[in-house]
Design a protein around this motif. Sequence first.
Motif, PDB file in Angstrom:
ATOM      1  N   ASN A  90       0.821  -1.213   0.000  1.00  0.00           N
ATOM      2  CA  ASN A  90       0.000   0.000   0.000  1.00  0.00           C
ATOM      3  C   ASN A  90       0.856   1.264   0.000  1.00  0.00           C
ATOM      4  O   ASN A  90       0.518   2.242  -0.673  1.00  0.00           O
ATOM      5  CB  ASN A  90      -0.944   0.014   1.197  1.00  0.00           C
ATOM      6  CG  ASN A  90      -2.093  -0.953   1.029  1.00  0.00           C
ATOM      7  OD1 ASN A  90      -2.405  -1.358  -0.086  1.00  0.00           O
ATOM      8  ND2 ASN A  90      -2.723  -1.321   2.129  1.00  0.00           N
ATOM      9  N   LYS A  93       2.203   1.582  -3.468  1.00  0.00           N
ATOM     10  CA  LYS A  93       1.116   1.983  -4.360  1.00  0.00           C
ATOM     11  C   LYS A  93       0.800   3.462  -4.158  1.00  0.00           C
ATOM     12  O   LYS A  93       0.615   4.208  -5.131  1.00  0.00           O
ATOM     13  CB  LYS A  93      -0.116   1.126  -4.064  1.00  0.00           C
ATOM     14  CG  LYS A  93      -1.259   1.344  -5.001  1.00  0.00           C
ATOM     15  CD  LYS A  93      -2.394   0.379  -4.671  1.00  0.00           C
ATOM     16  CE  LYS A  93      -3.584   0.589  -5.585  1.00  0.00           C
ATOM     17  NZ  LYS A  93      -4.698  -0.284  -5.226  1.00  0.00           N
ATOM     18  N   LYS A  94       0.757   3.916  -2.913  1.00  0.00           N
ATOM     19  CA  LYS A  94       0.472   5.316  -2.611  1.00  0.00           C
ATOM     20  C   LYS A  94       1.584   6.212  -3.152  1.00  0.00           C
ATOM     21  O   LYS A  94       1.327   7.270  -3.734  1.00  0.00           O
ATOM     22  CB  LYS A  94       0.331   5.504  -1.099  1.00  0.00           C
ATOM     23  CG  LYS A  94      -0.073   6.892  -0.693  1.00  0.00           C
ATOM     24  CD  LYS A  94      -0.242   6.993   0.811  1.00  0.00           C
ATOM     25  CE  LYS A  94      -0.585   8.425   1.196  1.00  0.00           C
ATOM     26  NZ  LYS A  94      -0.646   8.588   2.641  1.00  0.00           N
ATOM     27  N   GLU A  95       2.819   5.753  -2.964  1.00  0.00           N
ATOM     28  CA  GLU A  95       3.963   6.527  -3.474  1.00  0.00           C
ATOM     29  C   GLU A  95       3.892   6.624  -4.995  1.00  0.00           C
ATOM     30  O   GLU A  95       4.130   7.692  -5.567  1.00  0.00           O
ATOM     31  CB  GLU A  95       5.262   5.835  -3.039  1.00  0.00           C
ATOM     32  CG  GLU A  95       6.506   6.668  -3.218  1.00  0.00           C
ATOM     33  CD  GLU A  95       7.720   5.959  -2.648  1.00  0.00           C
ATOM     34  OE1 GLU A  95       8.641   5.691  -3.435  1.00  0.00           O
ATOM     35  OE2 GLU A  95       7.724   5.669  -1.439  1.00  0.00           O
ATOM     36  N   LYS A  96       3.531   5.524  -5.657  1.00  0.00           N
ATOM     37  CA  LYS A  96       3.413   5.525  -7.124  1.00  0.00           C
ATOM     38  C   LYS A  96       2.281   6.443  -7.562  1.00  0.00           C
ATOM     39  O   LYS A  96       2.435   7.205  -8.530  1.00  0.00           O
ATOM     40  CB  LYS A  96       3.164   4.110  -7.628  1.00  0.00           C
ATOM     41  CG  LYS A  96       3.140   4.004  -9.125  1.00  0.00           C
ATOM     42  CD  LYS A  96       2.910   2.582  -9.582  1.00  0.00           C
ATOM     43  CE  LYS A  96       2.816   2.557 -11.097  1.00  0.00           C
ATOM     44  NZ  LYS A  96       2.391   1.273 -11.599  1.00  0.00           N
ATOM     45  N   GLU A  97       1.154   6.405  -6.848  1.00  0.00           N
ATOM     46  CA  GLU A  97       0.038   7.287  -7.182  1.00  0.00           C
ATOM     47  C   GLU A  97       0.433   8.752  -7.010  1.00  0.00           C
ATOM     48  O   GLU A  97       0.071   9.610  -7.825  1.00  0.00           O
ATOM     49  CB  GLU A  97      -1.182   6.953  -6.310  1.00  0.00           C
ATOM     50  CG  GLU A  97      -1.880   5.671  -6.694  1.00  0.00           C
ATOM     51  CD  GLU A  97      -2.999   5.300  -5.734  1.00  0.00           C
ATOM     52  OE1 GLU A  97      -3.220   6.041  -4.735  1.00  0.00           O
ATOM     53  OE2 GLU A  97      -3.653   4.275  -5.976  1.00  0.00           O
ATOM     54  N   ASP A  98       1.175   9.049  -5.924  1.00  0.00           N
ATOM     55  CA  ASP A  98       1.641  10.420  -5.710  1.00  0.00           C
ATOM     56  C   ASP A  98       2.565  10.856  -6.848  1.00  0.00           C
ATOM     57  O   ASP A  98       2.463  11.993  -7.355  1.00  0.00           O
ATOM     58  CB  ASP A  98       2.372  10.543  -4.374  1.00  0.00           C
ATOM     59  CG  ASP A  98       1.432  10.488  -3.173  1.00  0.00           C
ATOM     60  OD1 ASP A  98       0.207  10.634  -3.379  1.00  0.00           O
ATOM     61  OD2 ASP A  98       1.922  10.290  -2.039  1.00  0.00           O
ATOM     62  N   ASN A  99       3.454   9.986  -7.267  1.00  0.00           N
ATOM     63  CA  ASN A  99       4.353  10.302  -8.380  1.00  0.00           C
ATOM     64  C   ASN A  99       3.559  10.507  -9.673  1.00  0.00           C
ATOM     65  O   ASN A  99       3.873  11.414 -10.461  1.00  0.00           O
ATOM     66  CB  ASN A  99       5.399   9.206  -8.569  1.00  0.00           C
ATOM     67  CG  ASN A  99       6.446   9.209  -7.476  1.00  0.00           C
ATOM     68  OD1 ASN A  99       6.616  10.212  -6.778  1.00  0.00           O
ATOM     69  ND2 ASN A  99       7.139   8.090  -7.302  1.00  0.00           N
ATOM     70  N   ASP A 100       2.555   9.658  -9.899  1.00  0.00           N
ATOM     71  CA  ASP A 100       1.721   9.807 -11.097  1.00  0.00           C
ATOM     72  C   ASP A 100       0.960  11.131 -11.067  1.00  0.00           C
ATOM     73  O   ASP A 100       0.825  11.803 -12.097  1.00  0.00           O
ATOM     74  CB  ASP A 100       0.738   8.637 -11.219  1.00  0.00           C
ATOM     75  CG  ASP A 100       1.429   7.325 -11.591  1.00  0.00           C
ATOM     76  OD1 ASP A 100       2.616   7.374 -11.995  1.00  0.00           O
ATOM     77  OD2 ASP A 100       0.777   6.254 -11.467  1.00  0.00           O
ATOM     78  N   ARG A 101       0.447  11.512  -9.898  1.00  0.00           N
ATOM     79  CA  ARG A 101      -0.269  12.792  -9.779  1.00  0.00           C
ATOM     80  C   ARG A 101       0.672  13.960 -10.059  1.00  0.00           C
ATOM     81  O   ARG A 101       0.299  14.926 -10.733  1.00  0.00           O
ATOM     82  CB  ARG A 101      -0.857  12.926  -8.374  1.00  0.00           C
ATOM     83  CG  ARG A 101      -2.107  12.149  -8.181  1.00  0.00           C
ATOM     84  CD  ARG A 101      -2.788  12.500  -6.851  1.00  0.00           C
ATOM     85  NE  ARG A 101      -3.756  11.471  -6.537  1.00  0.00           N
ATOM     86  CZ  ARG A 101      -3.862  10.850  -5.385  1.00  0.00           C
ATOM     87  NH1 ARG A 101      -3.051  11.166  -4.400  1.00  0.00           N
ATOM     88  NH2 ARG A 101      -4.770   9.930  -5.202  1.00  0.00           N
TER      89      ARG A 101
END
Length: 128
Positions: A90, A93-101
């Motif tokens: 998680n 995944k959160k770190e990847k989502e933050d990078n994607d944002r």
Amino acid sequence: MIQILKVFALSLALCGSLAFADEADLQQEIAVRDSVMQVQGDACTLEKDSLRSVIETEKAKSENWEKSYNTVKKDNETCAQMLSTSIGVNENKKEKEDNDRRAAAMATSSSFLGGVGIGLLIMWLIMK
């Protein structure tokens, strides 16, 4: 003298009967003692068997509790490991989502600023 012999014979008979009576009483007392000892021995044997049964039952309970504890301990370790893995996934995944944002925000702002820049360049060319 005959009377002395009679008294003596009577005394001997009386002493002999008392000796046999004492021996019979003694045998009876020995029999009572033996029967009491037998009953006590049987009671001790029953108590020993009962205590042995209680010990075996407690030993079985102890083994059962130990198995249950080991099962719960193993399940807890498995759950802790799965939770730690899940938390790690998680977080990734959160770190990847933050990078994607951030990347999406950069792309959007770059595209907006590029459009403003081109618009300003066109306006400058027209105004010139």
